[in-house]
Design a protein around this motif. Sequence first.
Motif, PDB file in Angstrom:
ATOM      1  N   UNK A 166       0.827  -1.209   0.000  1.00  0.00           N
ATOM      2  CA  UNK A 166       0.000   0.000   0.000  1.00  0.00           C
ATOM      3  C   UNK A 166       0.858   1.254   0.000  1.00  0.00           C
ATOM      4  N   UNK A 167       1.888   1.264   0.842  1.00  0.00           N
ATOM      5  CA  UNK A 167       2.775   2.423   0.915  1.00  0.00           C
ATOM      6  C   UNK A 167       3.525   2.607  -0.400  1.00  0.00           C
ATOM      7  N   UNK A 168       3.955   1.500  -1.013  1.00  0.00           N
ATOM      8  CA  UNK A 168       4.656   1.581  -2.297  1.00  0.00           C
ATOM      9  C   UNK A 168       3.752   2.171  -3.369  1.00  0.00           C
ATOM     10  N   UNK A 169       2.500   1.724  -3.394  1.00  0.00           N
ATOM     11  CA  UNK A 169       1.559   2.238  -4.391  1.00  0.00           C
ATOM     12  C   UNK A 169       1.297   3.727  -4.172  1.00  0.00           C
ATOM     13  N   UNK A 170       1.178   4.137  -2.915  1.00  0.00           N
ATOM     14  CA  UNK A 170       1.001   5.564  -2.616  1.00  0.00           C
ATOM     15  C   UNK A 170       2.176   6.368  -3.144  1.00  0.00           C
ATOM     16  N   UNK A 171       3.388   5.871  -2.901  1.00  0.00           N
ATOM     17  CA  UNK A 171       4.597   6.552  -3.352  1.00  0.00           C
ATOM     18  C   UNK A 171       4.646   6.626  -4.874  1.00  0.00           C
ATOM     19  N   UNK A 172       4.351   5.534  -5.549  1.00  0.00           N
ATOM     20  CA  UNK A 172       4.377   5.515  -7.016  1.00  0.00           C
ATOM     21  C   UNK A 172       3.368   6.486  -7.605  1.00  0.00           C
ATOM     22  N   UNK A 173       2.177   6.527  -7.044  1.00  0.00           N
ATOM     23  CA  UNK A 173       1.145   7.422  -7.565  1.00  0.00           C
ATOM     24  C   UNK A 173       1.530   8.885  -7.372  1.00  0.00           C
ATOM     25  N   UNK A 174       2.176   9.181  -6.259  1.00  0.00           N
ATOM     26  CA  UNK A 174       2.601  10.561  -6.022  1.00  0.00           C
ATOM     27  C   UNK A 174       3.749  10.960  -6.961  1.00  0.00           C
ATOM     28  N   UNK A 175       4.610  10.013  -7.286  1.00  0.00           N
ATOM     29  CA  UNK A 175       5.667  10.282  -8.270  1.00  0.00           C
ATOM     30  C   UNK A 175       5.044  10.591  -9.630  1.00  0.00           C
ATOM     31  N   UNK A 176       4.061   9.794 -10.026  1.00  0.00           N
ATOM     32  CA  UNK A 176       3.372  10.035 -11.292  1.00  0.00           C
ATOM     33  C   UNK A 176       2.716  11.409 -11.314  1.00  0.00           C
ATOM     34  N   UNK A 177       2.119  11.798 -10.205  1.00  0.00           N
ATOM     35  CA  UNK A 177       1.449  13.088 -10.123  1.00  0.00           C
ATOM     36  C   UNK A 177       2.435  14.230 -10.387  1.00  0.00           C
ATOM     37  N   UNK A 178       3.632  14.135  -9.810  1.00  0.00           N
ATOM     38  CA  UNK A 178       4.643  15.166 -10.021  1.00  0.00           C
ATOM     39  C   UNK A 178       5.166  15.147 -11.451  1.00  0.00           C
ATOM     40  N   UNK A 179       5.362  13.966 -11.997  1.00  0.00           N
ATOM     41  CA  UNK A 179       5.820  13.872 -13.383  1.00  0.00           C
ATOM     42  C   UNK A 179       4.815  14.508 -14.337  1.00  0.00           C
ATOM     43  N   UNK A 180       3.542  14.313 -14.070  1.00  0.00           N
ATOM     44  CA  UNK A 180       2.507  14.868 -14.933  1.00  0.00           C
ATOM     45  C   UNK A 180       2.481  16.395 -14.869  1.00  0.00           C
TER      46      UNK A 180
END
Length: 654
Positions: A166-180
Motif C-alpha cells: 500500500x505504501x509503495x503504491x502511494x509513493x508511485x502514484x505521487x511520483x506520477x502526479x509530479x511527473x505529470x
Amino acid sequence: MKKRLWASLAALLSLPFIAVGCNETNEDVKRENPNEIFLSAKSDSYSSTLNSLVAIDELGREFGETLLSDKQGKVGLFYWLWQGAHVDGIYDVSNLEETDPDALWGTDEESLKKSPLDKFHYWGEPLYGYYDSKDPWVIRRHLELFTMSGIDYLALDLTNNFLYNEATETLLEEILRLQQQGWNPPKLMGIFGFLGNSAYNAALFYERFYTNPRYDSCWYKQDGKPVISLDLKENGENVNYTDFYDWMGLQLMQKEGRSKESVNQLISKMKAFFSTRNTLWPYEHDGYNENVQEGDMNWIDWKYPQAVSPDGYISVSVAQHVTGMFSISGDPFFGDIFYNKNWGRGWDIESETNSKERILQGSNLENQWKTALNNENVKEVFVTGWNEWIACKLFNYGRLEGTDRVGFVDNFNYEFSRDMEMMKGGYGDNYYLQNMRNVRNFKSERDVRFYAGTASPALHSETGWSGRTYMDIGGDAIERNYKNAAPVGGVGYEVYTNTTNRNDIVSTQVVNDGKYLYIKINTLKDIVVDPSANNNLNILLSVQGNTGASWEGYQYLINRQAPQSGSGVTTVERAATDGKYEWVGAGNAETYLSGKTFAVKIPLELLGIKDSKSFTVDFKVADGISDPSDMMKYYVDGDSAPIGRLNYRYNAGK
C-alpha cells in the motif's frame, strides 16, 4: 570543486554566453562573465527554479545558484516505507533516556511495560510526527523535499521479510502526479536481501509493480533497464542455495506450489528485465576498495575513506554502527568503553572521537561527502538515509561475554542514528540542507548568476511579466487527516490533522523596472482570504548586502494583512529586532487581487536598494503558516514556495 569538473569548466568558460531554453536576441545575452545566464519567460521554468534555489541553514552554512546537470553524477537516498507496519505502541528511546532510563535498559516486569522487548522503538520524533508511510500528506512533502534537492532515486529497503504494498503504491502514484506536472521527482529501485522471505518478495514485488506499465516512468534505470539490488553473493548460511534466483525459485515452489517450469520462466524474465546490482553488506569487504567489485551496492561503509567501486559507486552515511550494534555506545553499563567504537553523527575522522557538540553540524556526514566530492572517479553517491527511525529492542543480541544486556542494532538515539529527515527539536532541518548543499556541489557544472529582462507590467494585466518565473509543486497544500504509525501508549490511535491548507501556490513571477519590484503569485484555485489572519500570502524578502536587522535572514515582510479584492494597498515592513519575528512599518505597496493571482508593486527604495540596476533579493511566499515565527512550520503548514528554509533568488538584469 571536484577534479573532474575542471575540464568541463574550462570548456564552458570559453563560450561567450550560455542560453538555457531561451529565445533572446544576441544583444540580450551579451555578458562579460559567462557565468551570468540570461533567462527569458520562455526558459525551462522547472530546471531554472531548481538552479535558483538558495538557503542558509541554522548554522550559517549556505549554498547559492548553480547549474545542475545529471551528467555530473547521480545521487540516491535510502528510503523506508515501514512506518506504521511494525509498531504497536510509541516507545521513544531519546525520551526514555531522559525520563526513565531504568525502563529503557531494564528487563523486569515494570520496565517492560514501558519499554517492551522485541518491540520497535523510535530513536526520536520526526517533524511530521510518528507518521504512517501510507499517509499521502507525508509522501507529498517528502517528494517535494527530494525534488527540490536534486535526488535522482530512492532505494526502498526491502531486505527484510516484508513488502509494503500500500505504501509503495502511494509513493508511485505521487511520483506520477509530479511527473505529470512537469517535475522530475526521484525514481525508485528496490534493495533486497537473501535470507527469510527476501528472495520470495523480490519475485512478488516484480510481478505486482515492475510489470505494471503504468509505473514504467517511475523506475530508476541504467542502460534503459530498471535497477534492482539483490543479495547475489550471500552464502546463505542457513540454506543450501547460494544463488539468489535458485533460492527464489525454491521459495516460490514451497510457498505457492508453483511449477518448476513457471518459476524458471519468471526468473528468465526478471534476469532480462533488470539491470542487477549486488547488495553488499559492510562486513563483506575488509578495507578501502578491497573485495568491492563492479555492480556492488554497499549502502553503508564501516571503513574510512569509503570504498569506490570500479564503476564509480560510493556510499555516504550519517552514522555507522561499526560494532554491529549502535546502542553499545550509549549503554551506561559499559560507561565510555565503547563510546567511540561506533561512529555517531558527531564523529570526527581525524581525532577518531565522537562529540555531542558536533551533532548539529553533522561532522560525520560532511566527512563522508568529502570523500565523494574529492574523488574524480565517483559517478554515483548513495546516501543512508532518510527515514528509518525505528529499531527493535533485543536481548543478548551480539552478546558480550559475561553480560546480559538489551540492545538496538541499526538505530539507537539522537546521537547514534542515521536519518536525515527533519526532527522535532534536535538538529531540525540541518541534515536536509547539509545534504542538499553537498548534492548540489556534486551535480553542479558550475556556479552561476541568473538574470532576466526588465519590464513595467500593470498589476491587473497578464502581459508584461517577462522576468523570472519560479515554479512550486501544485497539490502540496492538502488537508492532513490520517492516523499515526501506532497506538499511543498501546491504546487507541491518534489522528494527525492539519487544516492550514488554504491557497496552493503554483508559481511566482518577478520582474523590475529599476524603480519597482513586481511580484505576482499564481495559485491552483481562486485565492481565499482570511480577513482576520495575518498569514495570507506573506512575502519574506532578503536584500543581498543589507546589513540591517533580520529574522532568519529576512529583512522585509510584505503583505502581513488580508489582501483586498481588486486594486489595493498592503504594508511593507522591516525587521525591528535582529533575530526576532518583530516588524515595523517601512511603507506601502500597491496590490491587485483577482481570481488565482495576487500581484504586488514594491518601491525599491522601501527595500533599501540603492543600485536599482544591479541588486539581488532572496525571497519566499508563504500562506497559512500557523506560527510564522517558527521556521520549521514552513515545512509543515499551508503552502510555502519554496518549502521550508529554501528561497528563490532574483538578480536584477544589467
